[in-house]
Enzyme design. Structure first.
Site, mmCIF file in Angstrom:
data_model
loop_
_atom_site.group_PDB
_atom_site.id
_atom_site.type_symbol
_atom_site.label_atom_id
_atom_site.label_comp_id
_atom_site.label_asym_id
_atom_site.label_seq_id
_atom_site.Cartn_x
_atom_site.Cartn_y
_atom_site.Cartn_z
ATOM 1 N N THR A 173 8.296 2.125 -7.903
ATOM 2 C CA THR A 173 6.976 2.839 -7.513
ATOM 3 C C THR A 173 6.325 2.203 -6.597
ATOM 4 O O THR A 173 6.295 2.485 -5.415
ATOM 5 C CB THR A 173 6.282 2.735 -9.129
ATOM 6 O OG1 THR A 173 6.237 1.427 -9.514
ATOM 7 C CG2 THR A 173 7.026 3.931 -9.901
ATOM 8 N N LYS B 101 13.681 -2.282 -11.280
ATOM 9 C CA LYS B 101 12.532 -2.235 -10.299
ATOM 10 C C LYS B 101 11.093 -2.765 -11.318
ATOM 11 O O LYS B 101 11.444 -3.223 -12.191
ATOM 12 C CB LYS B 101 12.147 -0.572 -10.426
ATOM 13 C CG LYS B 101 11.834 -0.172 -11.862
ATOM 14 C CD LYS B 101 10.768 0.978 -11.794
ATOM 15 C CE LYS B 101 9.532 0.342 -11.055
ATOM 16 N NZ LYS B 101 8.172 0.873 -11.788
ATOM 17 N N THR C 19 6.465 -0.459 -13.646
ATOM 18 C CA THR C 19 6.825 -1.352 -14.691
ATOM 19 C C THR C 19 8.239 -1.729 -14.459
ATOM 20 O O THR C 19 8.836 -1.462 -13.656
ATOM 21 C CB THR C 19 6.579 -0.577 -16.137
ATOM 22 O OG1 THR C 19 7.356 0.440 -15.750
ATOM 23 C CG2 THR C 19 5.216 -0.103 -16.009
ATOM 24 N N GLU D 173 3.328 -8.544 -6.781
ATOM 25 C CA GLU D 173 2.095 -7.783 -6.080
ATOM 26 C C GLU D 173 1.381 -9.006 -5.436
ATOM 27 O O GLU D 173 0.659 -10.066 -5.892
ATOM 28 C CB GLU D 173 1.112 -7.110 -7.134
ATOM 29 C CG GLU D 173 1.838 -5.909 -7.351
ATOM 30 C CD GLU D 173 1.037 -5.045 -8.163
ATOM 31 O OE1 GLU D 173 1.189 -3.758 -8.390
ATOM 32 O OE2 GLU D 173 0.447 -5.721 -9.039
ATOM 33 N N ASN E 125 -4.724 -4.269 -6.434
ATOM 34 C CA ASN E 125 -5.128 -3.671 -7.709
ATOM 35 C C ASN E 125 -6.439 -3.422 -7.822
ATOM 36 O O ASN E 125 -6.980 -2.858 -8.801
ATOM 37 C CB ASN E 125 -4.731 -4.838 -8.573
ATOM 38 C CG ASN E 125 -3.119 -4.811 -8.872
ATOM 39 O OD1 ASN E 125 -2.712 -3.845 -9.419
ATOM 40 N ND2 ASN E 125 -2.715 -6.034 -8.768
ATOM 41 N N SER F 203 -7.264 4.758 -7.413
ATOM 42 C CA SER F 203 -5.735 5.550 -7.683
ATOM 43 C C SER F 203 -6.272 7.030 -7.529
ATOM 44 O O SER F 203 -7.441 7.541 -7.325
ATOM 45 C CB SER F 203 -5.551 5.321 -9.163
ATOM 46 O OG SER F 203 -6.656 5.539 -10.061
#
Lengths: 419, 419
Positions: free
Chosen positions: A165, A191, A202, A290, A414, A419
């Protein structure tokens, strides 16, 4: 999070230089395809079909709000007593916090696929990763599998890519080893780009071997090594609703009797190989943390027991003040002392020892005489940061955990994107 | 962290518009001065001398690596059974992780000051805040107090300023109220810019009243209201080595008999006033959270008990993914569900409810039909964010906590500057 992670973030500077050779595993068939549900121009569906007799074990998120596929797979494993015929994984929608509709989706998928394969519904294992709270339509997944069944088999590199993702690189590891003189293969993919990352990522891990091993042995090995690999990493202390690691053994490598004892010496080499692959995959997840610019290893000794050592190590690994100091290449050892102190685990403040790289910086409750800030700073400027704490208790507990730094990149990923 | 916080960071956008009126408290004398040890052109030493008969209670950091002044003050309170004659606080050096030399410093200060005031050493209470791991020389502090004793009394605004480190504004609150018909004053000051902030800031609170209240009653009130104020806030989940809140009662307001029963109805108004002041000070600390741009209130109901409710609320308040979503003004409610799920406390996933502002966004394990993302986004764009979770259990546990968002400003303060 952007809707297309592949263009949103450049590849992590901590990524491995190249994809390792991924050995194929006999007794299974891998396929990936594009459902078009969320991503463009990339596969987002992984389907693995296993020969009859394949054994499986799983470990799952401790979240009290798990996604529907987690509930499904936990229950399926129990009902089938560890038998698997297929694994289906989709990326882009976690089917989490989707209520009764989410549960129905997992049931519909299992019903459709079990008819196609001619197996029990509980032999269909499912995992989903992606946005939380969006309904997941089962139809594109079922149609995708039908298309795949008509296609050539694909390799594990395609599999590793199809489950991503917000990850910036695919994660996989592979090894050959021997059981009873027979060559066996272990190949794993994973992942994750945050212990959890946001709506879109996740932690998932799928490990495949052609060894012949009983489910309860697989379960014991998976649990033991997860504690030292996937459960010993943290990016941001957040725990996903969808985390899952499954270990499949097709038994297709040879016809020695199924190994049913965890302490069977025939497993020795296999154990070493499995542990290495799981730690390798876990490290790759941290390296894709991240915004990460530093890979950090934190070792704790001298704690009351191993559990206490891990709590201490994770308190340091999760402290925003420790993680920002590392990002700033600042040998700010007072923050490490602070983080150890807040963990709640017993330490002897006046006997604690702390190292940055190979240099002891604190001892007997104070800074070491002759401490070289310059030497510590040089270590902090490297890409791999090693920190070590001795808690100073009479206990012999030890633990090692891995994390990354906390940077502007994390905030950008983030907070700055919508989104 | 820069060495001069007053110039390093602009005043928080969440700061109160003006300093409230701070009433003086009879039975004590406040002084502040500049030791020159670390900061330039600002006072960094607070000294409060109390009349004989002053009672005191304290609550302290749970850190297993507390600073020497924390150890000193905990032991002094025990030995004196809650009697106080002086409080000395310095900013810039926490005297934490300084080994035997740190302990010696607290002893030297107590010895010098007790001789000057002619009291017991254990009636001298001490707090330090600032860098961890640097030796603290007692002499400039003792000399500073000598200078102060010759000076005019100063007010609480000067006191609130003298204890700051990385804070961007001084924090204080004050109220008049009545006990047995006599006017009583409560005035409190606090500092903190992170639950802990870095090397340079930790949470301190000092509250003064001229009421006549016994130490065990003070202790009970302090403990009860700390749980709902200073222990209900979090900036970055890190816990200081130096946190301390002390409540002093000089008894100088009137000559009613000392109140020795927590349930004495004469205390009713006082309790309300004390709780308000403590919550006000706690909110001011959150409003000065490093890099904060949003003040966030998180309420939890429907948990198994109040402890579980607080754990759930803090899991949401400390989640980096929740805090970055708030910074991004993103009504990313899936992250709130994730954070509640990871807390370890029991929730009923399929009965949980979640609100953003006044809008219910999730119910019965899924998104509410008719959910308006636009309305949620409008709420997220405000300066004060209200989030509410009902855990869906049959329990009646509730809790409210306060936090701020996680922004580039936090990373800049903690990673970009070198100490």
């Amino acid at each position: 999070m952007s809707t297309d992670s592949q263009t949103a973030s450049p590849i992590s500077p901590l990524a491995p230089k190249e994809m390792p050779i991924l050995h194929s595993v006999s007794g299974l068939k891998v396929g990936t395809t594009e459902t078009g549900m969320k991503y463009k121009n990339r596969d987002d569906l992984l389907f693995v079909e296993f020969d009859e007799g394949t054994q499986v074990a799983g470990v799952f998120t401790q979240s009290k709000t798990p996604g529907a596929p987690v509930d499904w797979t936990i229950n399926a494993l129990k009902a089938s007593k560890g038998q698997a015929r297929a694994l289906i994984v989709n990326a882009g929608n976690a089917n989490a916090f989707t209520g009764k509709a989410g549960l129905q989706t997992t049931q519909d998928i299992a019903t459709s696929l079990s008819r196609k394969i001619n197996c029990s519904r509980t032999e269909i294992l499912q995992a989903s990763t992606g946005v939380i709270g969006e309904p997941l339509d089962p139809q594109p997944l079922v149609t995708g599998v039908e298309d795949l069944m008509a296609k050539e088999e694909q390799g594990f590199e395609a599999a590793a890519k199809a489950i991503l993702t917000t990850d910036t690189f695919p994660k996989a590891a592979s090894a050959h080893l021997s059981i009873h003189g027979c060559q066996t293969t272990i190949t794993g993919i994973a992942k994750g780009s945050g212990m959890i990352a946001p709506d879109m990522a996740t932690m998932l891990g799928f490990i495949f071997t052609d060894a012949r091993i009983a489910p309860h042995v697989l379960h014991q090995l998976l649990q033991d090594y997860t504690d030292k690999s996937f459960n010993a990493i943290t990016v941001d202390s957040d725990t996903s609703t969808s985390d899952m690691v499954l270990l499949f053994a097709t038994g297709a490598s040879a016809d020695y009797p199924m190994i049913a004892d965890c302490d069977d010496p025939a497993l020795d080499e296999f154990k070493g190989g499995l542990q290495s692959i799981m730690i390798d995959l876990a490290h790759q997840i941290v390296r894709d943390g991240e915004g990460a610019t530093k890979f950090v290893e934190i070792e704790v000794t001298g704690a009351e027991d191993n559990r206490a050592a891990k709590t201490l190590a994770l308190a340091m690994a999760n402290s925003p003040l420790v993680k920002t100091a590392i990002a700033g290449e600042d040998p700010n050892w007072g923050r490490l002392i602070m983080a150890a102190g807040k963990s709640g685990e017993r330490v002897d403040r006046d006997k604690m020892k702390l190292w940055i790289g190979d240099q002891m910086v604190a001892n007997e409750g104070a800074r070491v005489a002759g401490y070289s800030e310059e030497q510590a700073t040089t270590h902090m400027k490297g890409e791999v940061i090693r920190l070590k704490l001795d808690g100073g208790t009479t206990g012999t507990g030890t633990a090692t955990v891995w994390t990354c730094d906390l940077t502007h990149g994390y905030i950008t990923i983030n907070a700055d994107y919508r989104s």
